[in-house]
Design a protein around this motif. Structure first.
Motif, PDB file in Angstrom:
ATOM      1  N   GLU A  90       0.850  -1.196   0.000  1.00 26.97           N
ATOM      2  CA  GLU A  90       0.000   0.000   0.000  1.00 26.97           C
ATOM      3  C   GLU A  90       0.890   1.253   0.000  1.00 26.97           C
ATOM      4  OE1 GLU A  90      -3.057  -0.724  -0.460  1.00 26.97           O
ATOM      5  OE2 GLU A  90      -3.677   1.374  -0.487  1.00 26.97           O
ATOM      6  N   LEU A  91       1.942   1.195   0.811  1.00 24.18           N
ATOM      7  CA  LEU A  91       2.864   2.340   0.869  1.00 24.18           C
ATOM      8  C   LEU A  91       3.489   2.573  -0.511  1.00 24.18           C
ATOM      9  CD1 LEU A  91       4.538   4.450   2.529  1.00 24.18           C
ATOM     10  CD2 LEU A  91       6.228   2.635   2.905  1.00 24.18           C
ATOM     11  N   VAL A  92       3.903   1.507  -1.170  1.00 32.37           N
ATOM     12  CA  VAL A  92       4.491   1.657  -2.511  1.00 32.37           C
ATOM     13  C   VAL A  92       3.476   2.318  -3.443  1.00 32.37           C
ATOM     14  CG1 VAL A  92       5.445   0.445  -4.519  1.00 32.37           C
ATOM     15  CG2 VAL A  92       5.994  -0.370  -2.211  1.00 32.37           C
ATOM     16  N   LYS A  93       2.249   1.781  -3.437  1.00 34.12           N
ATOM     17  CA  LYS A  93       1.211   2.294  -4.352  1.00 34.12           C
ATOM     18  C   LYS A  93       0.904   3.759  -4.060  1.00 34.12           C
ATOM     19  CE  LYS A  93      -1.280  -1.991  -5.038  1.00 34.12           C
ATOM     20  NZ  LYS A  93      -2.267  -2.812  -4.387  1.00 34.12           N
ATOM     21  N   GLU A  94       0.697   4.060  -2.776  1.00 29.80           N
ATOM     22  CA  GLU A  94       0.317   5.430  -2.401  1.00 29.80           C
ATOM     23  C   GLU A  94       1.458   6.409  -2.665  1.00 29.80           C
ATOM     24  OE1 GLU A  94      -2.733   6.454  -1.575  1.00 29.80           O
ATOM     25  OE2 GLU A  94      -3.317   4.385  -1.990  1.00 29.80           O
ATOM     26  N   TRP A 115      10.929 -15.824  -0.030  1.00 26.13           N
ATOM     27  CA  TRP A 115      10.475 -14.436   0.070  1.00 26.13           C
ATOM     28  C   TRP A 115      10.530 -13.738  -1.293  1.00 26.13           C
ATOM     29  CZ3 TRP A 115      12.874 -10.161  -1.591  1.00 26.13           C
ATOM     30  CH2 TRP A 115      14.233 -10.224  -1.811  1.00 26.13           C
ATOM     31  N   SER A 116      11.366 -14.255  -2.195  1.00 25.47           N
ATOM     32  CA  SER A 116      11.591 -13.528  -3.454  1.00 25.47           C
ATOM     33  C   SER A 116      10.326 -13.430  -4.308  1.00 25.47           C
ATOM     34  CB  SER A 116      12.710 -14.168  -4.249  1.00 25.47           C
ATOM     35  OG  SER A 116      12.306 -15.453  -4.654  1.00 25.47           O
ATOM     36  N   ASN A 117       9.337 -14.310  -4.075  1.00 25.18           N
ATOM     37  CA  ASN A 117       8.080 -14.159  -4.809  1.00 25.18           C
ATOM     38  C   ASN A 117       7.444 -12.805  -4.516  1.00 25.18           C
ATOM     39  OD1 ASN A 117       8.075 -16.631  -6.096  1.00 25.18           O
ATOM     40  ND2 ASN A 117       7.380 -17.663  -4.239  1.00 25.18           N
ATOM     41  N   PHE A 118       7.722 -12.326  -3.308  1.00 25.00           N
ATOM     42  CA  PHE A 118       7.166 -11.045  -2.897  1.00 25.00           C
ATOM     43  C   PHE A 118       7.721  -9.890  -3.747  1.00 25.00           C
ATOM     44  CE2 PHE A 118       7.227  -7.356   0.048  1.00 25.00           C
ATOM     45  CZ  PHE A 118       5.861  -7.183   0.120  1.00 25.00           C
ATOM     46  N   ALA A 119       8.925 -10.092  -4.277  1.00 21.65           N
ATOM     47  CA  ALA A 119       9.518  -9.052  -5.122  1.00 21.65           C
ATOM     48  C   ALA A 119       8.589  -8.745  -6.302  1.00 21.65           C
ATOM     49  CB  ALA A 119      10.893  -9.495  -5.615  1.00 21.65           C
ATOM     50  N   LYS A 120       7.910  -9.783  -6.798  1.00 20.22           N
ATOM     51  CA  LYS A 120       6.987  -9.581  -7.926  1.00 20.22           C
ATOM     52  C   LYS A 120       5.846  -8.657  -7.525  1.00 20.22           C
ATOM     53  CE  LYS A 120       6.598 -14.069  -9.081  1.00 20.22           C
ATOM     54  NZ  LYS A 120       6.246 -15.314  -9.674  1.00 20.22           N
ATOM     55  N   GLU A 121       5.389  -8.826  -6.265  1.00 21.16           N
ATOM     56  CA  GLU A 121       4.286  -7.979  -5.789  1.00 21.16           C
ATOM     57  C   GLU A 121       4.737  -6.525  -5.641  1.00 21.16           C
ATOM     58  OE1 GLU A 121       1.651  -9.566  -2.813  1.00 21.16           O
ATOM     59  OE2 GLU A 121       2.670 -11.501  -2.954  1.00 21.16           O
ATOM     60  N   ILE A 122       5.967  -6.371  -5.203  1.00 24.79           N
ATOM     61  CA  ILE A 122       6.517  -5.005  -5.082  1.00 24.79           C
ATOM     62  C   ILE A 122       6.552  -4.357  -6.466  1.00 24.79           C
ATOM     63  CG2 ILE A 122       8.675  -3.746  -4.672  1.00 24.79           C
ATOM     64  CD1 ILE A 122       9.142  -5.459  -2.222  1.00 24.79           C
ATOM     65  N   LEU A 130      14.110  -1.907  -6.986  1.00 22.79           N
ATOM     66  CA  LEU A 130      14.130  -2.616  -5.694  1.00 22.79           C
ATOM     67  C   LEU A 130      15.560  -2.634  -5.165  1.00 22.79           C
ATOM     68  CD1 LEU A 130      12.809  -4.410  -3.534  1.00 22.79           C
ATOM     69  CD2 LEU A 130      13.150  -6.372  -5.043  1.00 22.79           C
ATOM     70  N   GLU A 131      15.704  -2.168  -3.930  1.00 21.99           N
ATOM     71  CA  GLU A 131      17.024  -2.212  -3.290  1.00 21.99           C
ATOM     72  C   GLU A 131      17.047  -3.392  -2.327  1.00 21.99           C
ATOM     73  OE1 GLU A 131      19.035   1.642  -2.214  1.00 21.99           O
ATOM     74  OE2 GLU A 131      18.962   0.783  -0.206  1.00 21.99           O
ATOM     75  N   LEU A 132      18.034  -4.263  -2.475  1.00 27.99           N
ATOM     76  CA  LEU A 132      18.163  -5.408  -1.576  1.00 27.99           C
ATOM     77  C   LEU A 132      19.235  -5.076  -0.549  1.00 27.99           C
ATOM     78  CD1 LEU A 132      18.229  -8.247  -4.269  1.00 27.99           C
ATOM     79  CD2 LEU A 132      16.265  -7.436  -2.930  1.00 27.99           C
ATOM     80  N   ASN A 133      18.792  -5.010   0.682  1.00 27.85           N
ATOM     81  CA  ASN A 133      19.700  -4.675   1.771  1.00 27.85           C
ATOM     82  C   ASN A 133      20.152  -6.014   2.367  1.00 27.85           C
ATOM     83  OD1 ASN A 133      20.620  -4.015   4.349  1.00 27.85           O
ATOM     84  ND2 ASN A 133      18.716  -3.045   4.991  1.00 27.85           N
ATOM     85  N   ILE A 134      21.300  -6.521   1.886  1.00 25.79           N
ATOM     86  CA  ILE A 134      21.727  -7.882   2.235  1.00 25.79           C
ATOM     87  C   ILE A 134      22.832  -7.828   3.297  1.00 25.79           C
ATOM     88  CG2 ILE A 134      22.598 -10.076   1.345  1.00 25.79           C
ATOM     89  CD1 ILE A 134      21.779  -9.242  -1.453  1.00 25.79           C
TER      90      ILE A 134
END
Ligand SMILES: Cc1cc2nc3c(=O)[nH]c(=O)nc-3n(C[C@H](O)[C@H](O)[C@H](O)COP(=O)(O)O)c2cc1C
Length: 329
Positions: A90-94, A115-122, A130-134
């Motif tokens: 929601e934050l991304v969209k807004e 978790w990487s499936n979630f990247a698709k939703e982002i 997308l920044e990956l903080n590894i």
């Protein structure tokens, strides 16, 4: 009027100052205020891999159940549980609706797992990148530095397979060979690296003999490790994109990192310590600098002081440092 236009990972930024990931980029209101203050892009507060796994009930199956990132534990206990991943989307969209500057989502991760499936939703929510903080603290005597490094490459490859938006990888400075790591991160599909993250650091309270936390805010003196490695890496890997982070508190910090070869600069502590107006001051200083040297565009001076573009690249290396101390009375 100097032209600050900057291309970062294929995104068009009006200037090279990016609000880095923090609590200040966790609400649409503050993101709007950051845009008004003049930043060229914003990186949202990180969502943690563990949070994604908890919320999706997909327990990580990597054989490494332990959370190796102390800040994550703290974050999960005190804050993240209350914020579902749907809120993040929601934050991304807004944010995308509310501002014109690029919005870069951020995930903190330690594993190439579900978790990487979630990247698709982002991506579907509209994030521009997308920044990956590894981060994984290397404390296992039986695991080689190469094996630790490989995890970074595996994560990048895995996420790259899932999304089309550009990926940046935010790393710490503790690698045996940062040049190779950055090279491999790019080779595995990332468009940029963020050098460097500043991590939660334990400290000791000598009165109570208890653990406490070192100051999470940086000072301008913290710029130097990143400045050195930006200069070296840009010299050795001219095609690499680098977002400089840590210790950039004013216009001088921005200018120095651009001279070293950074594509953009990320700021965080200075926004907390000096308020959002600090961005205007930085842009004014950048403009005066460009006027003084008759630079019309950032490209006219980007990387001018990188390892590749100076007469004595050894100045970036340790021998010069030792010479300085041996001559000091
Ligand atoms: C309060 C606070 C929260 C932060 N949260 C995140 C985060 O969620 N994800 C992340 O990648 N970095 C996070 N950071 C790190 C910053 O993005 C930045 O890399 C670091 O503070 C160094 O930059 P600076 O010297 O400009 O502060 C946080 C920093 C602070 C001070």
């Amino acid at each position: 009027m100097a032209n600050f236009a900057t291309n970062y990972m294929g995104l068009s930024l009006k200037n090279p100052i990016v609000a880095g990931s923090s609590g200040l980029t966790n609400s649409v209101k503050q993101i709007q205020q950051l845009e008004e203050a003049g930043v060229g892009a914003v990186v949202l507060k990180s969502l943690f891999e563990e949070q994604i796994s908890i919320d999706t009930n997909s327990v990580m199956n990597t054989g490494n159940e332990q959370n190796t990132y102390p800040e994550a534990e703290d974050y999960i206990q005190n804050y993240t549980r209350m914020n579902s991943i749907s809120k993040y989307l929601e934050l991304v969209k807004e944010a995308k609706k509310a501002v014109d500057i690029p919005v870069i989502a951020s995930v903190n991760c330690v594993n190439a797992s579900d978790w990487s499936n979630f990247a698709k939703e982002i991506e579907a929510a509209g994030a521009d990148a997308l920044e990956l903080n590894i981060y994984e603290l290397p404390v296992d005597r039986n695991v080689s530095a190469d094996s630790y490094d490989k995890k970074y490459y595996d994560i990048v490859r895995m996420v790259k397979r899932k999304v089309k938006i550009p990926i940046a990888v935010k790393i710490g400075s503790n690698f045996s060979n940062p040049v190779r790591v950055v090279d491999q991160i790019h080779a595995n599909g990332a468009s940029s690296v963020v050098l460097f993250n500043k991590f939660y650091t334990p400290d000791f309270d000598l009165e109570k003999l208890e653990f406490t936390s070192a100051d999470v805010m940086s000072t301008p003196l913290d710029i130097y490790p990143g400045l050195r490695w930006t200069g070296i890496i840009k010299g050795k890997l001219p095609k690499a994109q680098i977002a400089a982070s840590t210790g950039i508190h004013d216009g001088d910090g921005v200018i120095k990192q651009l001279l070293a070869g950074a594509q953009v600069t990320q700021i965080c502590s200075t926004l907390y310590l000096n308020g959002f107006d600090v961005v205007k001051g930085m842009l004014t200083e950048l403009e005066s600098f460009m006027k003084k040297w008759s630079f019309e565009n950032i490209e006219d001076f980007r990387g001018r002081m990188s390892y590749r573009n100076i007469d004595s690249p050894a100045i970036y290396e340790r021998s010069q440092f030792m010479k300085y101390y041996s001559n000091k009375k």
